[in-house]
Motif scaffolding. Structure first.
Motif, short mmCIF file in Angstrom:
data_model
loop_
_atom_site.label_atom_id
_atom_site.label_comp_id
_atom_site.label_asym_id
_atom_site.label_seq_id
_atom_site.Cartn_x
_atom_site.Cartn_y
_atom_site.Cartn_z
N GLN A 12 -49.33 79.22 20.96
CA GLN A 12 -50.30 78.13 21.15
C GLN A 12 -49.60 76.81 21.41
O GLN A 12 -49.97 76.05 22.31
CB GLN A 12 -51.22 78.01 19.93
CG GLN A 12 -52.22 76.87 20.05
CD GLN A 12 -53.09 76.75 18.80
OE1 GLN A 12 -53.72 77.71 18.38
NE2 GLN A 12 -53.11 75.57 18.20
N ALA A 13 -48.59 76.50 20.61
CA ALA A 13 -47.85 75.25 20.80
C ALA A 13 -47.15 75.23 22.15
O ALA A 13 -47.10 74.20 22.83
CB ALA A 13 -46.83 75.06 19.67
N ALA A 14 -46.61 76.38 22.55
CA ALA A 14 -45.95 76.47 23.86
C ALA A 14 -46.93 76.24 24.99
O ALA A 14 -46.63 75.56 25.98
CB ALA A 14 -45.27 77.83 24.00
N LEU A 15 -48.12 76.81 24.86
CA LEU A 15 -49.15 76.63 25.88
C LEU A 15 -49.51 75.15 26.01
O LEU A 15 -49.67 74.62 27.10
CB LEU A 15 -50.39 77.45 25.50
CG LEU A 15 -51.44 77.70 26.58
CD1 LEU A 15 -50.88 78.59 27.67
CD2 LEU A 15 -52.67 78.35 25.94
N GLY A 16 -49.63 74.48 24.86
CA GLY A 16 -49.93 73.05 24.87
C GLY A 16 -48.83 72.24 25.52
O GLY A 16 -49.09 71.30 26.29
N LEU A 43 -46.73 73.26 27.77
CA LEU A 43 -46.75 73.52 29.21
C LEU A 43 -47.87 72.73 29.89
O LEU A 43 -47.68 72.16 30.97
CB LEU A 43 -46.92 75.02 29.45
CG LEU A 43 -46.88 75.49 30.91
CD1 LEU A 43 -45.56 75.09 31.57
CD2 LEU A 43 -47.09 77.00 30.98
N ALA A 44 -49.03 72.68 29.24
CA ALA A 44 -50.15 71.91 29.80
C ALA A 44 -49.79 70.43 29.90
O ALA A 44 -50.07 69.76 30.91
CB ALA A 44 -51.39 72.09 28.93
N ARG A 45 -49.17 69.90 28.85
CA ARG A 45 -48.78 68.48 28.87
C ARG A 45 -47.81 68.20 30.01
O ARG A 45 -47.92 67.18 30.71
CB ARG A 45 -48.15 68.13 27.51
CG ARG A 45 -47.83 66.67 27.34
CD ARG A 45 -47.56 66.30 25.88
NE ARG A 45 -46.61 67.22 25.27
CZ ARG A 45 -46.88 68.04 24.25
NH1 ARG A 45 -48.11 68.06 23.74
NH2 ARG A 45 -45.95 68.81 23.75
N HIS A 46 -46.87 69.10 30.25
CA HIS A 46 -45.89 68.94 31.33
C HIS A 46 -46.58 68.98 32.70
O HIS A 46 -46.30 68.15 33.56
CB HIS A 46 -44.85 70.07 31.23
CG HIS A 46 -43.87 70.08 32.35
ND1 HIS A 46 -42.80 69.20 32.42
CD2 HIS A 46 -43.78 70.88 33.46
CE1 HIS A 46 -42.11 69.45 33.52
NE2 HIS A 46 -42.67 70.46 34.17
N VAL A 47 -47.46 69.93 32.88
CA VAL A 47 -48.14 70.09 34.17
C VAL A 47 -49.04 68.90 34.46
O VAL A 47 -49.07 68.37 35.58
CB VAL A 47 -48.94 71.41 34.20
CG1 VAL A 47 -49.90 71.44 35.39
CG2 VAL A 47 -47.98 72.60 34.26
N THR A 53 -57.42 75.37 30.83
CA THR A 53 -58.13 74.68 31.91
C THR A 53 -57.19 73.73 32.65
O THR A 53 -57.15 73.70 33.88
CB THR A 53 -59.32 73.89 31.36
OG1 THR A 53 -60.22 74.78 30.71
CG2 THR A 53 -60.05 73.16 32.47
N ALA A 54 -56.42 72.95 31.88
CA ALA A 54 -55.50 72.00 32.51
C ALA A 54 -54.49 72.73 33.40
O ALA A 54 -54.15 72.25 34.49
CB ALA A 54 -54.78 71.20 31.44
N LEU A 55 -54.05 73.91 32.96
CA LEU A 55 -53.07 74.66 33.73
C LEU A 55 -53.65 75.30 34.99
O LEU A 55 -52.90 75.77 35.84
CB LEU A 55 -52.43 75.74 32.84
CG LEU A 55 -51.51 75.20 31.73
CD1 LEU A 55 -51.16 76.30 30.75
CD2 LEU A 55 -50.25 74.59 32.35
N GLY A 61 -53.47 64.38 22.86
CA GLY A 61 -52.01 64.40 22.96
C GLY A 61 -51.52 65.41 23.97
O GLY A 61 -50.49 65.20 24.63
N LEU A 62 -52.25 66.51 24.13
CA LEU A 62 -51.88 67.52 25.12
C LEU A 62 -52.21 67.06 26.53
O LEU A 62 -51.43 67.24 27.46
CB LEU A 62 -52.62 68.83 24.84
CG LEU A 62 -52.37 69.54 23.50
CD1 LEU A 62 -53.14 70.86 23.47
CD2 LEU A 62 -50.89 69.77 23.29
N THR A 63 -53.40 66.49 26.69
CA THR A 63 -53.88 66.08 28.01
C THR A 63 -54.43 64.66 27.90
O THR A 63 -55.64 64.46 27.73
CB THR A 63 -54.98 67.04 28.51
OG1 THR A 63 -56.02 67.12 27.51
CG2 THR A 63 -54.43 68.43 28.74
N PRO A 64 -53.58 63.65 27.98
CA PRO A 64 -54.02 62.26 27.79
C PRO A 64 -55.02 61.82 28.86
O PRO A 64 -54.70 61.80 30.04
CB PRO A 64 -52.71 61.46 27.89
CG PRO A 64 -51.63 62.46 27.65
CD PRO A 64 -52.13 63.75 28.20
#
Length: 468
Positions: free
Chosen positions: A86-90, A92-96, A146-148, A174-177
């Motif tokens: 879950q943390a890894a998915l978050g 990755l979403a933040r990076h993308v 969704t973000a990904l 924090g994941l998707t500002p």
């Protein structure tokens, strides 16, 4: 997702590559957690659930075309192994999202989130490519997925954010500002978990606290707890609602004969008329929220009004209206329920059913804590005040409170009935429905009353075949 190599993904999420012959291989398909959704080029996120362990599907998803598995242990096929999927998915979403350059719109509220999110998406995609939360996948797993799903062409990313406690929305922002944050309302949904409306307001307001100074907080002028959130952000504040002080507001609100809202949309840059395809006056507030977001992103009043007038229902079982061949109307609003949405649905039923016999098939509203008895009783009483013809309360103790509230309000007698389960409701309705009746079906998701609506729709289809 934007194309990323497995080596890049491993670096972003702090993972180790296992059984990957070529780390430069790119993920070009979607990131998914359901093995049935795998496409060529996918990355499969293996979660361990109460009943199913995603790692058990690793070989199958690679055979189906997945490039690799995001896993918490080696799985014998190409994998990026991390401590916490879950943390890894978050991460990755933040990076993308940072790479995308799209404008992020986030929204939250106690009621109407999914319907409003669908409206915003339908308005914004007239301006530019838009990706938005499917259904109500608004938690710490659904939101990054969704973000990904956004690509290089995406210009608007519309994300629904849910919360079951303090800090949840802060984590999601924090994941998707977001650049634009919308708060619809503060009601009593999940009040049993939060402890009170003030605590709900504290949690929902975390969204505007996460906005940048050059962002915009879109707030409901008609909800005092939401309007007070203006003090919790440094971003520009835009008010929507029917209040005269709202920047985006409605005038001349009315319902058509079929129960669809019509109004004059007023924005700082112009005005235009709207007649919606959706049912119920509660959609006026949802539409104004969507209009405020769209106006902030540069759309004209005419463009917004046209989009709102043409918008439909994108998510299942939310005021989903089916007209049977025999003239019976089925309103399937069984995805979820809380006191605010239940009252809105009953008022919509009353408006749609003018001159017709109306049925409210209602079940438990979950997670109300100490307020459960009073809220179920109040909904039963409201059904009487709105002159709903028949109340069918389905389920256990909470359903009995619905029925008792109706009985005590109007001494209905035969006009209200308590049945044990969905099948009993189906049997009753099949025997008593008449051509022209309007049936609303609504309860919390855990009750599963969508089966009642589906059975009634199928009954109508069977009747059409028999008539032929």
């Amino acid at each position: 997702m934007i194309a990323l190599s497995l080596a890049e993904i491993a670096a972003v999420v702090g993972g180790q590559t296992h059984d990957i012959p070529d780390p430069s291989t790119q993920v070009t398909g979607p990131v998914v957690r359901d093995s049935r959704e795998v496409e060529p080029g996918s990355l499969f996120a293996a979660f361990v659930g109460e009943r199913v362990d995603g790692h058990d599907f690793a070989a199958r998803v690679v055979e189906a075309g997945a490039v690799a598995v995001l896993a918490s242990r080696p799985v014998g096929v190409p994998a990026i192994v991390v401590e916490d999927v879950q943390a890894a998915l978050g991460a990755l979403a933040r990076h993308v999202v940072k790479r995308l350059g799209a404008t992020l719109v986030a929204l939250t509220g106690s009621a109407g989130k999914t319907s409003t999110k669908d409206l915003i998406a339908q308005v914004l995609r007239r301006k530019a490519p838009t990706v938005f939360t499917p259904g109500s996948l608004n938690n710490e797993i659904g939101l990054p997925l969704t973000a990904l799903s956004a690509t290089e062409e995406t210009r608007f990313l519309v994300l629904e954010m849910g919360a079951r406690g303090i800090g949840h929305i802060r984590y999601l922002t924090g994941l998707t500002p977001p650049k634009i944050g919308l708060v619809l309302n503060v009601g009593t949904a999940h009040i049993g978990e939060f402890g009170g409306r003030e605590q709900i307001a504290q949690a929902k307001g975390e969204l505007v606290e996460g906005l940048p100074e050059d962002g915009a907080a879109i707030l409901n002028a008609d909800d005092p707890l939401v309007r007070a959130m203006a003090s919790r952000t440094k971003a520009k504040v835009v008010l929507f609602g029917e209040s005269a002080e709202a920047d985006v507001r409605a005038e001349n609100v009315r319902l058509t004969d079929s129960g669809q809202p019509s109004f004059r949309l007023l924005t700082p840059s112009g005005a235009s008329d709207v007649t919606m395809r959706l049912y119920g006056e509660h959609h006026v507030s949802n539409a104004l929220a969507a209009a405020a977001v769209a106006h902030e992103l540069g759309m004209s009043a005419e463009e917004i009004a046209t989009a709102l007038s043409e918008a439909g229902t994108l998510s299942r079982w939310r005021m989903e209206v089916t007209e049977r061949p025999d003239g019976v109307t089925i309103v399937n609003d069984a995805y979820n329920a809380n006191p605010e949405s239940m009252r809105a649905a009953l008022r919509a039923l009353a408006a749609m059913g003018k001159g017709r016999r109306t049925w409210a098939v209602l079940g438990q509203m979950a997670e109300l804590g100490d307020e459960a008895l009073a809220e179920h009783d109040a909904v039963g009483r409201l059904a009487v005040r709105l002159n709903v013809s028949k109340l069918v309360a389905v389920g256990g103790i909470e359903a009995s409170w619905l029925q008792l509230g109706a009985y005590n309000e109007g001494s209905w007698g035969e006009e209200s009935v308590h049945v044990s389960d969905a099948q009993a409701a189906i049997d009753l309705l099949r025997s008593e429905l008449r051509p022209g009746d309007v049936v609303l079906v609504k309860a919390s998701r855990s009750v599963g009353l969508e089966s009642v609506a589906q059975a009634l729709v199928e009954t109508g289809a069977e009747g059409e075949v028999a008539a032929r």
